[in-house]
Design a protein around this motif. Structure first.
Motif, short mmCIF file in Angstrom:
data_model
loop_
_atom_site.label_atom_id
_atom_site.label_comp_id
_atom_site.label_asym_id
_atom_site.label_seq_id
_atom_site.Cartn_x
_atom_site.Cartn_y
_atom_site.Cartn_z
N ARG A 235 0.86 -1.18 0.00
CA ARG A 235 0.00 0.00 0.00
C ARG A 235 0.90 1.22 0.00
NH1 ARG A 235 -4.64 0.75 2.24
NH2 ARG A 235 -4.27 2.80 1.36
N ARG A 236 1.61 1.44 -1.10
CA ARG A 236 2.61 2.50 -1.16
C ARG A 236 2.01 3.89 -1.39
NH1 ARG A 236 8.19 0.40 -2.21
NH2 ARG A 236 8.25 -1.26 -0.66
N ALA A 237 0.71 3.94 -1.67
CA ALA A 237 0.05 5.22 -1.94
C ALA A 237 -1.42 5.08 -1.55
CB ALA A 237 0.19 5.58 -3.42
N PRO A 238 -2.14 6.21 -1.44
CA PRO A 238 -3.56 6.11 -1.07
C PRO A 238 -4.35 5.33 -2.12
CG PRO A 238 -2.78 8.38 -0.87
CD PRO A 238 -1.70 7.63 -1.56
N LEU A 239 -5.32 4.54 -1.65
CA LEU A 239 -6.27 3.92 -2.56
C LEU A 239 -7.16 4.98 -3.18
CD1 LEU A 239 -7.53 0.79 -0.57
CD2 LEU A 239 -6.43 0.75 -2.81
N ALA A 240 -7.57 4.75 -4.43
CA ALA A 240 -8.56 5.64 -5.05
C ALA A 240 -9.85 5.57 -4.23
CB ALA A 240 -8.81 5.22 -6.49
#
Length: 238
Positions: free
Chosen positions: A127-132
């Motif tokens: 989870r390297r970035a926010p989920l859409a």
């Protein structure tokens, strides 16, 4: 062949004359084919499937198999998509025979490069970035990435004992940073896990400490865990 599939298959025991394996959410079928090549009889599942002989299974629900049916259960890169991980591990344990083996893989959020990424961004490996934000839990995105320590605890409660870690891909930055950070990680972990005075918990903590300071945990991109189901009479903490 991907490193995580190769590492998972390397942990598979030799089959007996009538042993049966369950390959949950088997995807393209590679892991099922490799198991069959090793002599296993395999039941393969997917959420939706048109493949002959495969079983359609929703892993958020109870598994449609009787208790103590399988000698081996595989679930590769699936558990992080599920809404209820304790339920999934409990169902895996239910359909396994005592002494059977479960092999589970998931993104390794506790390798050293993931920990550094979290320090800077608040997001781990997987989870390297926010989920859409148009996604929801029911969409099955890669949203629920748990660490080995949490999975060890949940599995223990389900009657599954972690007994080995496999090996898979190790990026250069993890190979560089792990030896540098290992003394700090090992020293702090030793103090943390050694605090309890209860003998049974101390034994569990020593086992967990070994996994948490291992090269596989600190360097591998994915964590490959082998669990063994204990007999219900032996499921107490001692």
């Amino acid at each position: 062949m991907s490193g995580r599939v190769r590492g998972a298959i390397a942990l598979v025991p030799a089959p007996g004359p009538s042993t049966l394996a369950l390959d949950l959410s088997a995807g393209d079928g590679l892991s099922s084919r490799l198991l069959m090549e090793r002599g296993w009889r395999v039941v393969s599942t997917e959420y939706r499937t048109r493949k002959p002989g495969w079983v359609a299974v929703n892993l958020d629900h109870d598994l449609p198999f009787r208790p103590a049916r399988f000698d081996l259960v595989m679930m590769l890169e699936v558990i992080e998509h599920l809404a209820d991980i304790p339920h999934a591990l409990g169902e895996i344990a239910r359909v396994m025979r005592p002494g059977g083996v479960a092999i589970v893989t998931t993104p390794n959020r506790l390798n050293v490069s993931s920990r550094m990424h979290y320090l800077l961004s608040g997001y781990y490996k997987g989870r390297r970035a926010p989920l859409a934000y148009h996604y929801r839990v029911a969409d099955g995105r890669n949203w629920h990435v748990m660490g080995l320590n949490d999975l060890h605890w949940i599995a223990w409660g389900a009657g599954l004992r972690m007994e080995a870690l496999g090996r898979n891909r190790r990026k250069l930055r993890s190979r560089i940073f792990a030896p540098i950070l290992w003394p700090l990680i090992a020293g702090f972990s030793w103090m943390l896990y050694g605090r309890t005075k209860e003998p049974a918990q101390r034994r569990i903590n020593r086992e967990l400490l070994g996994f948490m300071t291992s090269a596989s945990l600190l360097m591998d991109e994915n964590i490959i865990m082998r669990f063994r189901k204990v007999d219900s009479s032996d499921s107490r903490q001692d």
